[in-house]
Design a protein around this motif. Structure first.
Motif, PDB file in Angstrom:
ATOM      1  N   PHE A   1       0.829  -1.209   0.000  1.00  0.00           N
ATOM      2  CA  PHE A   1       0.000   0.000   0.000  1.00  0.00           C
ATOM      3  C   PHE A   1       0.865   1.262   0.000  1.00  0.00           C
ATOM      4  CE2 PHE A   1      -3.587  -2.738   1.248  1.00  0.00           C
ATOM      5  CZ  PHE A   1      -4.591  -2.157   0.497  1.00  0.00           C
ATOM      6  N   ILE A   2       1.994   1.225   0.686  1.00  0.00           N
ATOM      7  CA  ILE A   2       2.892   2.387   0.664  1.00  0.00           C
ATOM      8  C   ILE A   2       3.395   2.642  -0.756  1.00  0.00           C
ATOM      9  CG2 ILE A   2       5.157   3.219   1.405  1.00  0.00           C
ATOM     10  CD1 ILE A   2       4.686   1.875   4.091  1.00  0.00           C
ATOM     11  N   VAL A   3       3.810   1.569  -1.441  1.00  0.00           N
ATOM     12  CA  VAL A   3       4.306   1.696  -2.817  1.00  0.00           C
ATOM     13  C   VAL A   3       3.194   2.212  -3.732  1.00  0.00           C
ATOM     14  CG1 VAL A   3       5.190   0.430  -4.798  1.00  0.00           C
ATOM     15  CG2 VAL A   3       6.085  -0.045  -2.510  1.00  0.00           C
ATOM     16  N   ALA A   4       1.984   1.636  -3.599  1.00  0.00           N
ATOM     17  CA  ALA A   4       0.867   2.055  -4.449  1.00  0.00           C
ATOM     18  C   ALA A   4       0.506   3.512  -4.194  1.00  0.00           C
ATOM     19  CB  ALA A   4      -0.332   1.158  -4.192  1.00  0.00           C
ATOM     20  N   SER A   5       0.486   3.916  -2.916  1.00  0.00           N
ATOM     21  CA  SER A   5       0.162   5.296  -2.580  1.00  0.00           C
ATOM     22  C   SER A   5       1.206   6.258  -3.141  1.00  0.00           C
ATOM     23  CB  SER A   5       0.072   5.446  -1.057  1.00  0.00           C
ATOM     24  OG  SER A   5      -0.105   6.786  -0.688  1.00  0.00           O
ATOM     25  N   TRP A   6       2.473   5.881  -3.078  1.00  0.00           N
ATOM     26  CA  TRP A   6       3.549   6.750  -3.566  1.00  0.00           C
ATOM     27  C   TRP A   6       3.537   6.860  -5.091  1.00  0.00           C
ATOM     28  CZ3 TRP A   6       8.261   4.635  -5.873  1.00  0.00           C
ATOM     29  CH2 TRP A   6       9.172   5.639  -6.239  1.00  0.00           C
ATOM     30  N   MET A   7       3.382   5.714  -5.753  1.00  0.00           N
ATOM     31  CA  MET A   7       3.434   5.717  -7.211  1.00  0.00           C
ATOM     32  C   MET A   7       2.226   6.426  -7.823  1.00  0.00           C
ATOM     33  SD  MET A   7       4.954   1.935  -8.094  1.00  0.00           S
ATOM     34  CE  MET A   7       5.017   2.331  -9.841  1.00  0.00           C
ATOM     35  N   ALA A   8       1.055   6.256  -7.218  1.00  0.00           N
ATOM     36  CA  ALA A   8      -0.166   6.857  -7.769  1.00  0.00           C
ATOM     37  C   ALA A   8      -0.412   8.261  -7.242  1.00  0.00           C
ATOM     38  CB  ALA A   8      -1.370   5.969  -7.446  1.00  0.00           C
ATOM     39  N   GLY A   9       0.407   8.697  -6.290  1.00  0.00           N
ATOM     40  CA  GLY A   9       0.211  10.028  -5.713  1.00  0.00           C
ATOM     41  C   GLY A   9      -1.142  10.191  -5.066  1.00  0.00           C
ATOM     42  N   LEU A  10      -1.566   9.175  -4.331  1.00  0.00           N
ATOM     43  CA  LEU A  10      -2.912   9.196  -3.757  1.00  0.00           C
ATOM     44  C   LEU A  10      -3.086  10.297  -2.713  1.00  0.00           C
ATOM     45  CD1 LEU A  10      -3.598   5.359  -3.357  1.00  0.00           C
ATOM     46  CD2 LEU A  10      -4.266   6.896  -5.218  1.00  0.00           C
ATOM     47  N   ASP A  11      -1.986  10.703  -2.069  1.00  0.00           N
ATOM     48  CA  ASP A  11      -2.112  11.760  -1.084  1.00  0.00           C
ATOM     49  C   ASP A  11      -2.494  13.097  -1.729  1.00  0.00           C
ATOM     50  OD1 ASP A  11       0.418  11.610  -2.286  1.00  0.00           O
ATOM     51  OD2 ASP A  11       1.269  12.944  -0.774  1.00  0.00           O
ATOM     52  N   GLN A  12      -2.235  13.203  -3.026  1.00  0.00           N
ATOM     53  CA  GLN A  12      -2.622  14.415  -3.752  1.00  0.00           C
ATOM     54  C   GLN A  12      -4.074  14.362  -4.210  1.00  0.00           C
ATOM     55  OE1 GLN A  12      -0.436  16.915  -3.959  1.00  0.00           O
ATOM     56  NE2 GLN A  12       1.075  15.636  -2.875  1.00  0.00           N
ATOM     57  N   GLN A  13      -4.705  13.176  -4.037  1.00  0.00           N
ATOM     58  CA  GLN A  13      -6.078  12.998  -4.492  1.00  0.00           C
ATOM     59  C   GLN A  13      -7.067  12.900  -3.330  1.00  0.00           C
ATOM     60  OE1 GLN A  13      -6.331   9.834  -7.468  1.00  0.00           O
ATOM     61  NE2 GLN A  13      -4.121  10.015  -7.861  1.00  0.00           N
ATOM     62  N   GLY A  14      -6.628  13.324  -2.171  1.00  0.00           N
ATOM     63  CA  GLY A  14      -7.540  13.354  -1.024  1.00  0.00           C
ATOM     64  C   GLY A  14      -7.348  12.237  -0.023  1.00  0.00           C
ATOM     65  N   LEU A  15      -6.366  11.344  -0.237  1.00  0.00           N
ATOM     66  CA  LEU A  15      -6.130  10.248   0.702  1.00  0.00           C
ATOM     67  C   LEU A  15      -5.196  10.718   1.809  1.00  0.00           C
ATOM     68  CD1 LEU A  15      -6.507   7.199   1.351  1.00  0.00           C
ATOM     69  CD2 LEU A  15      -4.394   6.787   0.059  1.00  0.00           C
ATOM     70  N   SER A  16      -5.611  10.558   3.057  1.00  0.00           N
ATOM     71  CA  SER A  16      -4.782  10.957   4.191  1.00  0.00           C
ATOM     72  C   SER A  16      -3.685   9.928   4.425  1.00  0.00           C
ATOM     73  CB  SER A  16      -5.633  11.091   5.455  1.00  0.00           C
ATOM     74  OG  SER A  16      -6.612  12.097   5.295  1.00  0.00           O
TER      75      SER A  16
ATOM     76  N   LEU B   1       2.326   6.039   3.863  1.00  0.00           N
ATOM     77  CA  LEU B   1       1.421   5.013   4.398  1.00  0.00           C
ATOM     78  C   LEU B   1       0.042   5.615   4.644  1.00  0.00           C
ATOM     79  CD1 LEU B   1       0.768   2.254   5.611  1.00  0.00           C
ATOM     80  CD2 LEU B   1       1.802   3.030   7.754  1.00  0.00           C
ATOM     81  N   PRO B   2      -1.020   5.097   3.991  1.00  0.00           N
ATOM     82  CA  PRO B   2      -2.383   5.636   4.194  1.00  0.00           C
ATOM     83  C   PRO B   2      -2.891   5.371   5.607  1.00  0.00           C
ATOM     84  CG  PRO B   2      -2.239   4.391   2.146  1.00  0.00           C
ATOM     85  CD  PRO B   2      -0.986   4.102   2.908  1.00  0.00           C
ATOM     86  N   LEU B   3      -3.535   6.364   6.199  1.00  0.00           N
ATOM     87  CA  LEU B   3      -4.130   6.175   7.526  1.00  0.00           C
ATOM     88  C   LEU B   3      -5.242   5.132   7.487  1.00  0.00           C
ATOM     89  CD1 LEU B   3      -4.385   9.860   8.826  1.00  0.00           C
ATOM     90  CD2 LEU B   3      -2.602   8.167   9.277  1.00  0.00           C
ATOM     91  N   ALA B   4      -5.921   5.005   6.357  1.00  0.00           N
ATOM     92  CA  ALA B   4      -6.993   4.010   6.230  1.00  0.00           C
ATOM     93  C   ALA B   4      -6.445   2.599   6.373  1.00  0.00           C
ATOM     94  CB  ALA B   4      -7.698   4.172   4.883  1.00  0.00           C
ATOM     95  N   VAL B   5      -5.194   2.388   5.949  1.00  0.00           N
ATOM     96  CA  VAL B   5      -4.580   1.064   6.072  1.00  0.00           C
ATOM     97  C   VAL B   5      -4.292   0.751   7.538  1.00  0.00           C
ATOM     98  CG1 VAL B   5      -2.575  -0.332   5.463  1.00  0.00           C
ATOM     99  CG2 VAL B   5      -3.605   1.176   3.760  1.00  0.00           C
ATOM    100  N   LEU B   6      -3.788   1.740   8.274  1.00  0.00           N
ATOM    101  CA  LEU B   6      -3.568   1.538   9.711  1.00  0.00           C
ATOM    102  C   LEU B   6      -4.889   1.296  10.434  1.00  0.00           C
ATOM    103  CD1 LEU B   6      -0.859   4.235  10.523  1.00  0.00           C
ATOM    104  CD2 LEU B   6      -0.542   1.788  10.191  1.00  0.00           C
ATOM    105  N   ALA B   7      -5.920   2.026  10.056  1.00  0.00           N
ATOM    106  CA  ALA B   7      -7.237   1.823  10.670  1.00  0.00           C
ATOM    107  C   ALA B   7      -7.749   0.412  10.391  1.00  0.00           C
ATOM    108  CB  ALA B   7      -8.228   2.864  10.151  1.00  0.00           C
ATOM    109  N   ALA B   8      -7.540  -0.063   9.174  1.00  0.00           N
ATOM    110  CA  ALA B   8      -7.961  -1.420   8.827  1.00  0.00           C
ATOM    111  C   ALA B   8      -7.207  -2.446   9.656  1.00  0.00           C
ATOM    112  CB  ALA B   8      -7.730  -1.664   7.335  1.00  0.00           C
ATOM    113  N   LEU B   9      -5.911  -2.207   9.881  1.00  0.00           N
ATOM    114  CA  LEU B   9      -5.114  -3.117  10.705  1.00  0.00           C
ATOM    115  C   LEU B   9      -5.656  -3.180  12.123  1.00  0.00           C
ATOM    116  CD1 LEU B   9      -2.568  -4.903  10.992  1.00  0.00           C
ATOM    117  CD2 LEU B   9      -1.305  -2.825  11.580  1.00  0.00           C
ATOM    118  N   ILE B  10      -6.013  -2.022  12.671  1.00  0.00           N
ATOM    119  CA  ILE B  10      -6.572  -1.973  14.025  1.00  0.00           C
ATOM    120  C   ILE B  10      -7.904  -2.721  14.089  1.00  0.00           C
ATOM    121  CG2 ILE B  10      -7.535  -0.441  15.779  1.00  0.00           C
ATOM    122  CD1 ILE B  10      -5.515   1.665  14.879  1.00  0.00           C
ATOM    123  N   ILE B  11      -8.755  -2.489  13.100  1.00  0.00           N
ATOM    124  CA  ILE B  11     -10.088  -3.116  13.094  1.00  0.00           C
ATOM    125  C   ILE B  11      -9.968  -4.635  13.047  1.00  0.00           C
ATOM    126  CG2 ILE B  11     -12.178  -3.435  11.706  1.00  0.00           C
ATOM    127  CD1 ILE B  11     -11.965  -0.468  10.942  1.00  0.00           C
TER     128      ILE B  11
END
Length: 582
Positions: free
Chosen positions: A229-244, A365-375
């Motif tokens: 998920f870190i690699v995907a977030s970095w390569m796709a620039g998801l943080d620039q598209q509203g992903l925390s 690293l997306p915060l949603a991924v950490l939240a999913a890990l906790i859940i």
């Protein structure tokens, strides 16, 4: 105090005399596996606590070292946990944002000092006052609350709230603000972590991989998923598209300093610190006992207070937050072969290296991924079956469990455990205040005496036996007086009353005064008072008083002896006119 700590250190490190290369190899492998699990968990639990990710890493270094020195368990892994993180979040949520990090550190320091103080007073026995139904229901309620609290990161909204209803209400009001990209990443992470937990080991074993190795690979899966998920977030620039995302995590070892807070803040943290100390001690000790029992060993509850207290003091002094023993990581440590506290020391070293060199990798690293890990981690803590089994077995214990669960959801984690403990003790006192005191009779042809309302037994209207199923003390002494008065009123022909004391372990001064009153009242009614089946230590204490000098009856060794001595002779008058043919 120094002598107590010194003896704890000596007891904890006695295994060094037998240490060898095989043990070191096992500890090293276990430490690597635990570290792989701890890195994402430390970040996720810091998020849950409302703190920067680096705080979770800091709380995973020095506390491990402190517990390894003073704790009594060789396999317990201390550090950030879900329940304590949620309690910390609820506590510091009331503080200004700029004070939350130092407030969390101060809270950990206070928790540690309280635990050390309890250790000095040898207060490990206090764990016995927290019932298992309360602990189980509390953990279940806290786990559900944690799951609800993390949904805001899955939906990409602010959410927030201290209780389940507040959280759900905030989520429903912000439903129109949800982020589709965040929901997509969160859902994918939930699915990935769920499959990793439930399917990878099974599929590997099915493919012929040895069971132990398959389980080890499945435990390493979360770090692989996070990496993807870190690699995907970095390569796709998801943080620039509203992903925390986590953002920049400062590298380096934790700073060592005493957290300075104002006196008013310390006062506001006292009660939460006490509650966290109780929960941390009970949870950690339960886990440590379970691990020790598997190896036919044991732990020392008082030493656990020192170990856990030192771990929290270390967390507070190194910019961390409150910690306790992790059930999941401790189980992984044991399953992976960890056999001594050195495995925890190695984990601390590996986490320090992570803090120094690997934090730049966590930026995307997306915060949603950490939240999913906790859940997903909290799903394993949900134990509704235990609450149901408790309800079926005992309505009072079940009521305590349900009340604890509901209190956690409606009042918050700080008060949930207090509600459970107070209610459990209140119901216990209620039971002892109104003890079961049945009249008993004899099974025909035997020396066994049972409750006359439940069994078909022989009874006698002149000699009655009252069985007392509880120790006698000030709270139930008046109840005994009332019960005896009731028996006298219902049995006009009564000449002797026997108190069967099989379950009486103690008679305090108030109860002794009530017995004297009962003896005098029965004497005025020409009724003798006797005792049977009295324990020797209770009888010896009675000999210290003058009560036995005024006792109208006797103390019999057994109930059968009492009945054989006191029962009236049969009336043979109806046979006076018989014909003797001999």
């Amino acid at each position: 105090m120094s002598g107590l700590i010194g003896s704890a250190v000596k007891a904890q490190w006695g295994w060094l005399t037998e240490y060898n290369k095989t043990l070191f190899s096992n500890d090293l492998v276990a430490a690597i596996v635990v570290t792989i699990l701890l890195v994402p968990q430390s970040l996720a639990y810091a998020l849950l606590a409302g703190l920067p990710p680096k705080v979770g890493i800091y709380a995973s270094i020095t506390p491990l070292l402190a517990y390894a020195v003073l704790g009594s368990s060789r396999q317990l892994n201390v550090g950030p946990t879900a329940v304590i993180s949620l309690m910390t979040a609820s506590t510091i949520a009331e503080l200004p944002e700029e004070l939350r990090v130092v407030g969390a550190a101060a809270l950990a320091l206070m928790v540690g000092l309280m635990l050390i103080g309890a250790g000095v007073m040898k207060a490990g026995f206090l764990m016995n006052f927290v019932s298992r139904p309360v602990v189980s229901a509390y953990i279940t309620g806290a786990a559900l609350l944690i799951v609800i609290s993390q949904l805001r990161h899955i939906f990409g909204v602010d959410g927030g709230g201290r209780t389940a209803f507040a959280m759900v209400s905030n989520l429903s009001r912000q439903a129109s603000e949800t982020s589709l990209i965040t929901i997509g990443v969160g859902a994918a992470a939930l699915l990935a972590f769920y499959l990793a937990r439930t399917q990878i080991a099974f599929q590997l074993i099915k493919a012929g991989v040895p069971s132990r190795r398959a389980k080890m690979w499945s435990r390493m899966a979360p770090i692989v998923i996070i990496g993807l998920f870190i690699v995907a977030s970095w390569m796709a620039g998801l943080d620039q598209q509203g992903l925390s995302v986590v953002g920049v995590v400062p590298g380096g070892l934790p700073p060592f300093r005493i957290p300075y807070v104002e006196t008013s803040l310390i006062q506001s943290l006292l009660i939460p610190a006490a509650v966290i100390a109780i929960v941390a001690f009970v949870d950690s000790t339960s886990t440590a006992q379970e691990l020790a029992a598997r190896r036919r060993g044991s732990i020392n509850a008082n030493r656990e207070l020192f170990g856990l207290g030192a771990a929290n003091i270390a967390a507070g002094l190194s910019a961390g937050y409150a910690v306790n023993g992790s059930m999941s990581r401790s189980a992984v440590n044991a399953a992976a072969g960890g056999e001594t506290p050195l495995s925890a020391v190695i984990v601390a070293i590996l986490m320090a290296l992570t803090a120094m060199f690997l934090t730049p990798l966590l930026t995307h690293l997306p915060l949603a991924v950490l939240a999913a890990l906790i859940i997903i981690a909290c799903f394993s803590l949900l134990d509704f079956r235990s609450i149901w089994r408790t309800w079926i077995y005992s309505r009072l214990d079940g009521l305590t469990a349900v009340a604890t669960f509901v209190a956690v959801l409606t009042l918050g984690v700080q008060y949930g455990v207090l509600v459970g403990v107070v209610l459990a003790m209140a119901l216990h006192i209620r039971t002892t205040v109104n003890p079961h005191m049945p009249l008993v009779g004899r099974f025909p042809g035997t020396e066994h005496y049972r409750d006359a309302t439940r069994f078909v037994v022989e009874t006698n209207d002149q000699v009655k036996t009252l069985r007392i199923d509880e120790s006698l003390y000030y709270a139930n002494a008046r109840t005994l007086e009332d019960r005896v008065a009731q028996i006298v009123a219902e049995t006009p022909s009564l000449t002797d009353l026997i108190m069967m004391c099989t379950a009486v372990n103690r008679i305090d001064a108030s109860a002794l005064s009530s017995l004297e009153t009962i003896n005098n009242r029965l004497k005025a009614s020409d009724i003798r008072l006797h005792f049977s089946d009295m324990q020797s230590r209770v009888r010896e204490r009675l000999f210290r008083s003058s009560f036995l000098d005024r006792l109208t009856g006797q103390i019999f060794l057994s109930q059968h002896e009492a009945m054989e001595t006191l029962r009236p002779e049969p009336d043979w008058s109806f046979l006076d006119d018989h014909i003797d043919i001999h």
